[in-house]
Design a protein around this motif. Structure first.
Motif, PDB file in Angstrom:
ATOM      1  N   SER A   1       0.835  -1.204   0.000  1.00 37.57           N
ATOM      2  CA  SER A   1       0.000   0.000   0.000  1.00 37.57           C
ATOM      3  C   SER A   1       0.874   1.260   0.000  1.00 37.57           C
ATOM      4  CB  SER A   1      -0.910   0.019   1.232  1.00 37.57           C
ATOM      5  OG  SER A   1      -0.183   0.390   2.391  1.00 37.57           O
TER       6      SER A   1
ATOM      7  N   ARG B   1      -7.722  -1.565   0.131  1.00 38.09           N
ATOM      8  CA  ARG B   1      -7.464  -0.927  -1.170  1.00 38.09           C
ATOM      9  C   ARG B   1      -6.338  -1.621  -1.933  1.00 38.09           C
ATOM     10  NH1 ARG B   1      -8.128   5.401   0.531  1.00 38.09           N
ATOM     11  NH2 ARG B   1     -10.399   5.368   0.541  1.00 38.09           N
ATOM     12  N   ALA B   2      -5.288  -2.030  -1.226  1.00 38.19           N
ATOM     13  CA  ALA B   2      -4.177  -2.720  -1.894  1.00 38.19           C
ATOM     14  C   ALA B   2      -4.638  -4.042  -2.486  1.00 38.19           C
ATOM     15  CB  ALA B   2      -3.019  -2.936  -0.922  1.00 38.19           C
TER      16      ALA B   2
ATOM     17  N   GLN C   1      -7.720  -4.809  -3.379  1.00 37.48           N
ATOM     18  CA  GLN C   1      -8.605  -4.486  -4.502  1.00 37.48           C
ATOM     19  C   GLN C   1      -7.797  -4.065  -5.728  1.00 37.48           C
ATOM     20  OE1 GLN C   1     -11.259  -1.511  -2.971  1.00 37.48           O
ATOM     21  NE2 GLN C   1     -12.515  -2.990  -1.862  1.00 37.48           N
ATOM     22  N   GLN C   2      -6.748  -3.286  -5.516  1.00 41.29           N
ATOM     23  CA  GLN C   2      -5.961  -2.745  -6.618  1.00 41.29           C
ATOM     24  C   GLN C   2      -5.036  -3.787  -7.242  1.00 41.29           C
ATOM     25  OE1 GLN C   2      -3.661   0.693  -5.566  1.00 41.29           O
ATOM     26  NE2 GLN C   2      -3.009   1.084  -7.657  1.00 41.29           N
ATOM     27  N   PHE C   3      -4.344  -4.578  -6.406  1.00 43.32           N
ATOM     28  CA  PHE C   3      -3.308  -5.469  -6.919  1.00 43.32           C
ATOM     29  C   PHE C   3      -3.674  -6.946  -6.854  1.00 43.32           C
ATOM     30  CE2 PHE C   3      -0.969  -1.896  -4.771  1.00 43.32           C
ATOM     31  CZ  PHE C   3      -0.689  -1.187  -5.935  1.00 43.32           C
TER      32      PHE C   3
ATOM     33  N   CYS D   1       0.081  -8.209  -4.553  1.00 40.55           N
ATOM     34  CA  CYS D   1       0.712  -7.660  -3.349  1.00 40.55           C
ATOM     35  C   CYS D   1       1.980  -8.435  -3.024  1.00 40.55           C
ATOM     36  CB  CYS D   1      -0.252  -7.707  -2.162  1.00 40.55           C
ATOM     37  SG  CYS D   1      -1.639  -6.553  -2.288  1.00 40.55           S
TER      38      CYS D   1
END
Length: 93
Positions: free
Chosen positions: A25, A44-45, A47-49, A54
């Motif tokens: 993150s 959020r991390a 969801q994003q990656f 991650c």
């Protein structure tokens, strides 16, 4: 495998995944993060990656900048393990 062992292994896996997500993150020590900020950054991390993304970002950082990555991981683990239980997802959720 005994139930207690499975629960312990699940918790270790959950904590590892949460550490990888927080590591990936954008949250920084200078943000003086609260428990809510940590939980949001993890969410959020992921969801994003994605969980694998991650882990990959963390591995890349350890390869490129091992000293800085080790410092960040110590900070991340400190945050994860001091976080109030109310903000930790339960196994199976």
């Amino acid at each position: 495998m005994p139930t207690a062992t499975l629960i312990a292994l699940t918790q270790m896996t959950m904590n590892g995944a949460r550490c990888q997500a927080l590591f990936s993150s954008g949250l920084q020590p200078s943000d003086t993060p609260t428990a809510d900020m940590v939980a949001t950054a993890i969410s959020r991390a992921v969801q994003q990656f994605g969980a694998g993304g991650c882990a990959g970002r963390m591995a890349q950082e350890f390869g490129d900048h091992p000293d800085a990555a080790a410092r960040r991981m110590r900070w991340v683990r400190q945050l994860i393990f001091q976080e109030p239980a109310a903000h930790r997802p339960q196994a199976g959720q």
